[in-house]
Design an enzyme around this catalytic site. Structure first.
Site, mmCIF file in Angstrom:
data_model
loop_
_atom_site.group_PDB
_atom_site.id
_atom_site.type_symbol
_atom_site.label_atom_id
_atom_site.label_comp_id
_atom_site.label_asym_id
_atom_site.label_seq_id
_atom_site.Cartn_x
_atom_site.Cartn_y
_atom_site.Cartn_z
ATOM 1 C CE1 TYR A 65 -2.333 3.205 2.347
ATOM 2 C CE2 TYR A 65 -0.642 2.519 3.884
ATOM 3 C CZ TYR A 65 -1.589 3.427 3.484
ATOM 4 O OH TYR A 65 -1.786 4.555 4.213
ATOM 5 C CG ASP A 81 14.001 -7.315 -28.803
ATOM 6 O OD1 ASP A 81 15.059 -6.996 -28.254
ATOM 7 O OD2 ASP A 81 13.200 -8.161 -28.343
HETATM 8 C C1 SPV Z 1 11.519 -8.345 -23.591
HETATM 9 O O1 SPV Z 1 10.582 -7.792 -23.011
HETATM 10 O O2 SPV Z 1 12.331 -7.726 -24.269
HETATM 11 C C2 SPV Z 1 11.717 -9.806 -23.466
HETATM 12 C C3 SPV Z 1 10.552 -10.661 -23.209
HETATM 13 O O3 SPV Z 1 12.818 -10.239 -23.628
HETATM 14 S S1 SPV Z 1 10.013 -11.248 -24.755
HETATM 15 O O4 SPV Z 1 9.699 -10.071 -25.584
HETATM 16 O O5 SPV Z 1 8.855 -12.069 -24.532
HETATM 17 O O6 SPV Z 1 11.104 -12.010 -25.355
HETATM 18 MG MG MG Z 2 14.162 -8.917 -24.542
#
Ligand code: SPV
Ligand code: MG
Length: 431
Positions: free
Chosen positions: A43, A204
């Site tokens: 909380y 990514d």
């Molecule tokens: C991220 O959030 O960058 C991860 C998790 O590595 S995932 O996208 O599911 O690979």
């Molecule tokens: Mg990641």
């Protein structure tokens, strides 16, 4: 002698608390409840003193006759136990989620003719300074870094949400919800490589360099106090990973999670649709061991993430890797899956626990999002990471706004779903 009760959930006593006690003692014998760690974390802020130290702080106050533990933020148990004639509280709980606690007290004391006495909350520069100092202390690297381990011990399930900026950091820091008498908030922040890259308009694939990713951490740290779990992707080669560990540890990050892949890393949720290779057990173990060797504190955690289920290498491979990586020094295991259902994650957790009762288990229910926190607790998961939901909620909202301004050739039509200008101007407190 009448019975007076008040509850404290603080790690510092200031004139506001003394004022409460001074007034309370006018009504009778004063009992102070000290809120338990577990309830306080759900909380309020993380306590900067241990529970015993907080009890002692209150015992030393003039005018306090008895100090007891209050286990729950709602007063049902405590009131049925001591049936105070008066409950005393500052009047600052009339608005926001805390008003639910106030309503709870009013309805409880009404039943037997007790009374709630509300005193004007003490707002002044000195009280504000004390409050600011607690926040600053919680944000310092040496306090922040160890907090993830502390939370794993106290919380039945630590909840982390994705952040990629100061603003998303503030959302995780400040959002507290009251729902049917239960308070809740996030415990930690996940600096996702997916969302950090996406925020910068990049894929990514470990393309965003570490300097830039540390900059994101710094932006988040500037305005928050909660612990940070960093998505370290593959960690790079072992010779580079040791530098990452040193930097993150020095900054006050609590944990890095690295995944057992080599070569061009692609996002796990692509699964076998993207060509991805898993590292050999020996090589990844050596990377973990190298990281553990350069670590300077006992606080920092290196967590091994296993991609066997993502890459369809099977449960046995995942379990074998998990135990090997713990042997190599990993402080926890993250197991990932892209299935719609949580079955393989649950099977992994149950089977992993047969031989390892203690290593923290971390899961990321993005695709199997029907799983509940209660189920995860039942299967001895320690940390749940909601890895990308802030980014995924913001993007469609922003895109729709852009489309509608183009469509209507003005901004009037989008305005009603926007945050009012005054709210955005005052969202961030100035020092
Ligand atoms: C991220 O959030 O960058 C991860 C998790 O590595 S995932 O996208 O599911 O690979
Ligand atoms: Mg990641």
């Amino acid at each position: 002698m009448k019975k007076v009760y008040t509850c404290f959930c603080t790690s510092v006593i200031h004139e506001g608390h003394r004022n409460i006690i001074e007034n309370a003692r006018k009504y009778g014998e004063v009992t102070v409840g000290v809120l338990s760690d577990e309830a306080m974390i759900r909380y309020n802020r993380f306590p900067t003193l241990s529970f015993e130290e907080r009890m002692q702080l209150v015992r030393e106050l003039d005018g306090v006759d008895r100090v007891i533990v209050q286990e729950d933020i709602m007063y049902d148990q405590i009131i049925s136990r001591i049936r105070p004639d008066y409950v005393v509280h500052g009047d600052n709980w009339k608005i926001g989620p805390e008003s639910a606690i106030r309503n709870n007290v009013i309805s409880l004391v009404e039943r037997y003719g007790g009374e709630l006495i509300e005193l004007p909350y003490t707002y002044n520069d000195n009280v504000k300074r004390i409050d600011d100092r607690i926040k600053e202390k919680l944000a310092m690297p040496e306090y922040r870094r160890k907090r993830l381990r502390q939370l794993i011990d106290i919380r039945s399930l630590v909840k982390a949400l994705e952040v990629h900026s100061g603003l998303t950091g503030l959302i995780v820091e400040k959002t507290v919800v009251e729902n049917e008498g239960e308070f809740d908030q996030f415990d930690a922040m996940w600096v996702s490589s997916l969302c950090d890259s996406t925020a910068k308009g990049k894929p990514d694939i470990e393309l965003v360099d570490m300097t830039s990713r540390y900059r994101t951490i710094d932006d988040v740290m500037e305005v928050t106090t909660k612990p940070i779990i960093f998505d370290g992707d593959t960690g790079g080669i072992a010779e580079h990973f040791v530098y990452m560990v040193r930097t993150l540890e020095r900054m006050g990050v609590s944990a890095v999670i690295i995944e057992d892949k080599i070569g061009l890393k692609r996002n796990s949720l692509l699964g076998i649709e993207a060509e991805q290779k898993q590292a050999a057990i020996e090589d990844f173990s050596a990377k973990i061991a190298a990281g553990k060797k350069v670590q300077l504190t006992d606080d920092f955690m290196i967590i091994a993430r296993i991609e066997s289920l993502i890459l369809e290498k099977g449960m046995e491979d995942a379990l074998k890797r998990a135990h090997a990586f713990v042997q190599a020094g990993a402080d926890g295991i993250m197991i990932h899956s892209r299935k719609k259902e949580p079955d393989e994650i649950i099977e992994f957790c149950d089977r992993f626990r047969v031989n390892d009762r203690n290593s923290p288990l971390i899961v990321v229910p993005t695709s199997y999002n029907s799983v509940t926190e209660e189920e995860l607790k039942k299967h001895n998961v320690n940390i749940v990471i909601y890895a990308n939901q802030l980014t995924r909620s913001a993007f469609p909202a922003m895109e729709q706004t852009a489309k509608d301004i183009l469509k209507y050739h003005r901004a009037l039509e989008v305005d009603e779903r926007l945050m009012p200008i005054n709210d955005i101007i005052t969202l961030i407190n100035e020092l």
